[in-house]
Design a protein around this motif. Structure first.
Motif, PDB file in Angstrom:
ATOM      1  N   ARG A  28       0.825  -1.210   0.000  1.00 22.68           N
ATOM      2  CA  ARG A  28       0.000   0.000   0.000  1.00 22.68           C
ATOM      3  C   ARG A  28       0.857   1.257   0.000  1.00 22.68           C
ATOM      4  N   LYS A  32       2.357   3.869  -4.655  1.00 21.34           N
ATOM      5  CA  LYS A  32       1.832   5.238  -4.670  1.00 21.34           C
ATOM      6  C   LYS A  32       2.719   6.018  -5.623  1.00 21.34           C
ATOM      7  N   THR A  57      -4.996   1.529  -7.224  1.00 21.95           N
ATOM      8  CA  THR A  57      -4.550   0.791  -6.043  1.00 21.95           C
ATOM      9  C   THR A  57      -3.998  -0.562  -6.472  1.00 21.95           C
ATOM     10  N   TYR A  58      -3.283  -1.185  -5.538  1.00 16.67           N
ATOM     11  CA  TYR A  58      -2.635  -2.451  -5.854  1.00 16.67           C
ATOM     12  C   TYR A  58      -3.626  -3.538  -6.280  1.00 16.67           C
TER      13      TYR A  58
END
Lengths: 679, 255
Positions: free
Chosen positions: A259, A263, B118-119
């Motif tokens: 997470r 980014k 997002t991943y």
């Protein structure tokens, strides 16, 4: 091939690669110049009269010599990496490896000649300047002549011939071992992502931690001196491990956190930093260590010099001090009289005569007693206690001590310190205060543990003297129980007059002692000393001035090395980044985004060493104050101020270097240049 | 509807110290429809790469207009341009242009990460694509650990993971052996049959024979074009070869 071909090619190579070679030659010339100057100063007749200086400068010369080897090796490895492609091309074009070695040979000859020419040019020109600076710092006002030091020159020539020859052999050997295709591909061989070496990372953390722990827990100057090198080496090794393995391990952890990693801001930064760290960790660690050294050296030597006046007034409360060891009680008045008669226009004022008792004893725990028989006297006496009354202490230092019965104030010349309660000849005393400096001037016995003990009053002093006498009598040994006397006084007049008066004092004291000794059958123990503030001050200034000079001189050298490492680091990163820059743009990053991303990485990499250096300095601060106490510096706020100023100036220089080298860097990665390049 | 429109494109390079001017593109006009597969052929130095760089908005034309999906590229600001490039264009390059600092998966994710995905989203998108391109097993490897063909397939995955309107390929088979090149071209065919618009610059006759239409440029101008129509790849191959021979021997222009 045509004669002179290699010579020409080598010259061309140097000028073609001037972006790399000019800084290299500047660095080698500067190092050569500094090495020559150190030799010049060490051999200089003006310095010969200061044996301490000769020692300090000799130390400096060795450091510069070692440093020259390291820095040249570092730059050479960088140069060779950058030139692989070129060398591979020669090889492919049909040059044999021995031909390449011949080109290297000529390049080395040119580099050596340029280094020596510039080094001696600069060295000879600057040597006078540095001599003046040194003489100013150590307070020597002798007239100085200008000359060329041929011995130093020979040594410099030899040292650098050795270094260059070694590099030539090293490079030739490396080329000999390599394949042309490998060379051609040069730096473009895909570099493996660095593996996190947790063992090294943790070891680095532990070593640095131990170093920091020592620095925080050491509580006295003697232990500080003892553990200094241990702590320094632990932290240096720890720093290298932390930079090399610790940073990679940390980045790997960040990368594992999906997470965080995926980014926009973190994605390129983390992976980019991983590679930068792999390539530059050792260089960054070196910058960090050098920066710490510069900060420590400058801040401590500057504060020592700023503090000389305080030290002098502390160590020499009066202009003169005549000390008689165990004379007849009547001798000191005779000397006082004789001095006044021979004052020769000097006005003697602020006189104080104090007495003190030197007691040699054998220690057993906190008990101090006489050995049981005289044969063992010298072998078992391990402690020397100098007793002085609080009244005399106040008279000579202008500092009052409020001591109660059985209380003492102690100054420890050596370790172990006197225990909090101790008994001497059966009488117990309490250690109520610790003195910052010795009231009896500097110096302690090197064989015995020496302590100065201030007792409540003269009655107490007499009591101890009687006990001492009794103890000696039991051994059938009546001697060495007498008081010693120190006679402190000031005179009017200039420093030169005072220095002259010292001679007169020595002479008249000598005469008196001689005549008294002739009178008596028992003449042992009649040693005396004459100390004056002016010569003490001279010693201090010389010592601290010399250290400051060495600090400044080495800082210039270290700073140069720092700048060089930064410069080469920026260039090599620039070439790697140029490609990355292009790709990222093609995949959809805007120029500003790419620039921002790279800029932040460069910033982190650049300022990490400075930040760690400041951390090291913070951790070492308490330690340094202890060490400086050994050199009579007890003014901690002064040292703090000097440290803050040094850090500020250093950071400023560092930022300046950053701005200058970053321009070169951006020229290399500039998007204008890269988008026009054909893919 | 034309997804790509190029009209009167002109590009002149001026050498850094003034003086000499080099005309890379003289006057190029063509368009590509939605779902088309166009190959642009030409010798080295004919201006192919310049053209592609302009189509990709990596370079700006001296004059003329490029419209992608109705948007004029020269109207876009630098900041919007990269976002536009990211979401509308996919690139495959001759030398792969994979970042050594990333493993294949992260290389493929790069445009999505830049777009702020997002991943889990990225992972979901990657799975079918990597399966189709046959790189599911090597996603964790680094570019220098895999073969050229695998690298190029990863690059294709990176190009199409954003579902671009237009896939631009610059000599995609140039650095590959014939086997890997055939594999890659088959992938392009497959993508095209699924509706992906492809514009490819190449001088490989084999590569060009996979396209539905081939444009020939010479000296900065579109010189000739041929349509594949109903012909097979082999027939197309022959047609292209003949045209190239004709051009090389100085044949007349025909439409």
């Amino acid at each position: 091939m045509r004669k002179g071909f290699y010579m020409k090619l080598a010259a061309q190579n140097l000028s073609k690669n001037s972006k790399f070679y000019i800084p290299y030659l500047i660095a080698s010339s500067m190092t050569a110049a500094m090495f020559y100057i150190m030799n010049f100063l060490e051999n200089n007749p003006a310095i010969l009269s200061h044996p301490n200086q000769k020692y300090i400068l000799g130390l400096g010369r060795i450091i510069i010599g070692i440093f020259a080897v390291i820095i040249m090796l570092y730059i050479n490895s960088f140069l060779m990496k950058r030139r692989q492609k070129e060398i591979g091309l020669y090889n492919v074009l049909g040059m044999e490896k021995r031909h390449i070695a011949r080109i290297f040979g000529w390049e080395t000859v040119y580099s050596y000649l340029i280094t020596m020419a510039c080094g001696f040019g600069g060295g000879i020109l600057l040597s006078k300047l540095f001599l003046l600076l040194l003489c100013k710092l150590i307070g020597d006002r002798n007239a100085l002549s200008f000359y060329v030091d041929f011995q130093g020159m020979t040594l410099t020539l030899a040292l650098f011939a050795g270094i260059f020859l070694f590099l030539l052999l090293l490079n030739s050997f490396k080329v000999h071992l390599s394949h042309p295709v490998e060379l051609l591909r040069g730096g473009n061989v895909g570099e493996k992502e660095p593996k996190a070496n947790w063992f090294l990372a943790i070891l680095g953390l532990v070593l640095t931690g131990i170093g920091y722990y020592i620095a925080q827990t050491v509580s006295n100057p003697i232990a500080a001196l003892k553990y200094f090198f241990v702590a320094v080496i632990l932290v240096i090794i720890g720093t290298y491990f932390l930079f090399i393995a610790g940073t990679v391990a940390l980045l790997k952890l960040l990368k594992k956190n999906k997470r965080f990693y995926y980014k926009t801001n973190h994605f390129t930064a983390v992976s980019g930093l991983l590679y930068r760290m792999k390539q530059n960790a050792a260089g960054l660690a070196s910058i960090c260590v050098l920066a710490t050294m510069v900060i420590v050296m400058i801040s401590s030597t500057v504060s020592l010099n700023a503090n000389v006046n305080d030290i002098i007034s502390q160590e020499y409360p009066h202009d003169f001090c005549v000390t008689l060891q165990m004379p007849q009680k009547s001798t000191m008045p005779v000397i006082q009289k004789s001095l006044k008669e021979n004052a020769d226009g000097h006005t003697i004022r602020n006189e104080h005569v104090i007495r003190y008792l030197s007691v040699s004893a054998a220690s057993a725990g906190n008990q101090f007693n006489m050995p049981s028989n005289m044969d063992q006297f010298f072998s078992s006496c391990d402690t020397s206690l100098e007793f002085i009354s609080a009244e005399d202490y106040a008279a000579v230092t202008n500092r009052a001590l409020a001591l109660k019965d059985g209380e003492t104030a102690v100054y420890d010349f050596s370790k172990p310190a006197l225990p909090d309660t101790f008994s001497i000849f059966g009488e117990t005393y309490r250690r109520a205060a610790t003195l910052e400096c010795s009231p009896l001037g500097k110096g302690g016995s090197s064989i015995m543990n020496t302590h100065i003990v201030v007792v409540k009053d003269n009655q107490t002093l007499d009591k101890i003297q009687q006990a001492f006498q009794k103890a000696l009598k039991a051994l059938d040994e009546p001697r060495i129980t007498a008081y010693s006397y120190s006679y402190f006084f000031d005179t009017n007049g200039t420093d030169t007059e005072k220095m002259a008066f010292t001679k007169a004092i020595e002479k008249s004291v000598g005469t008196v002692i001689q005549s008294v000794a002739n009178d008596e059958t028992n003449s042992h123990g009649y040693s005396y000393s004459v100390a004056n503030r002016q010569s003490g001050e001279k010693d201090f200034r010389e010592m601290y001035g010399g250290l400051l000079f060495l600090g400044l001189f080495l800082s210039i050298l270290f700073l140069m090395a720092t700048v060089l490492i930064i410069y080469y680091k920026q260039i090599s990163e620039g070439y790697d980044d140029a490609e990355r820059f292009q790709i990222m743009q093609k995949v959809g990053m805007s120029q500003t985004e790419v620039k921002k991303s790279i800029h932040s990485q460069v910033l982190i990499v650049f300022f990490l060493p400075l930040i760690v250096a400041v951390l090291h300095m913070l951790a070492a601060f308490k330690y340094m104050t202890l060490l400086l106490r050994c050199m009579y510096l007890t003014n901690v706020p002064l040292f703090a101020l000097c440290t803050v100023c040094t850090v500020a100036v250093f950071a400023l220089v560092y930022i300046l270097v950053y701005l200058l080298t970053t321009r070169t860097y951006y020229k290399i990665v500039s998007p204008q240049g890269s988008s026009l390049r054909k893919q | 509807m034309a997804i790509l429109e190029v009209s009167n494109l002109k590009k002149i390079y001026t050498t850094r110290l003034g003086g000499t001017q080099v005309q890379a593109l003289r006057n190029v006009t063509f368009s590509a429809e939605q779902g088309e597969y166009v190959a642009i052929m030409g010798e080295s130095g004919s201006g192919k790469t310049t053209l592609l760089n302009i189509l990709a908005a990596l370079d700006s034309p001296t004059s003329g207009r490029v419209t992608v999906d109705g948007k004029n590229l020269s109207d876009l600001k630098e900041k919007d341009l990269s976002a536009f490039r990211r979401s509308n264009l996919g690139f495959v390059f001759q030398d792969f242009n994979l970042l050594d600092t990333f493993n294949l998966q992260d290389n493929i994710f790069l445009p999505l990460v830049l777009a702020g995905k997002t991943y889990p989203e990225m992972k979901e998108k990657l799975e079918p694509i990597s399966a189709e391109l046959g790189i599911s097993d090597i996603l964790q490897k680094y570019p220098y650990e895999v073969s050229g063909g695998q690298k190029q397939r990863a690059a294709v995955a990176r190009a199409i993971i954003t579902e671009p309107k237009l896939l631009l390929a610059d000599e995609p088979t140039g650095a590959l052996d014939s086997h890997s090149a055939d594999d890659l071209l088959k992938i392009f065919d497959k993508l095209n049959t699924k509706g992906q618009t492809v514009v490819m610059v190449t001088h490989s006759v084999n590569a060009a024979s996979h396209a539905r239409r081939v444009l020939f440029i010479r000296d900065g101008e579109v010189y000739h074009q041929i349509y594949r129509g109903e012909s097979t790849e082999e027939e197309m191959f022959v047609k292209i070869s003949d045209t190239l021979t004709l051009i090389a021997t100085g044949g007349e222009k025909n439409a």
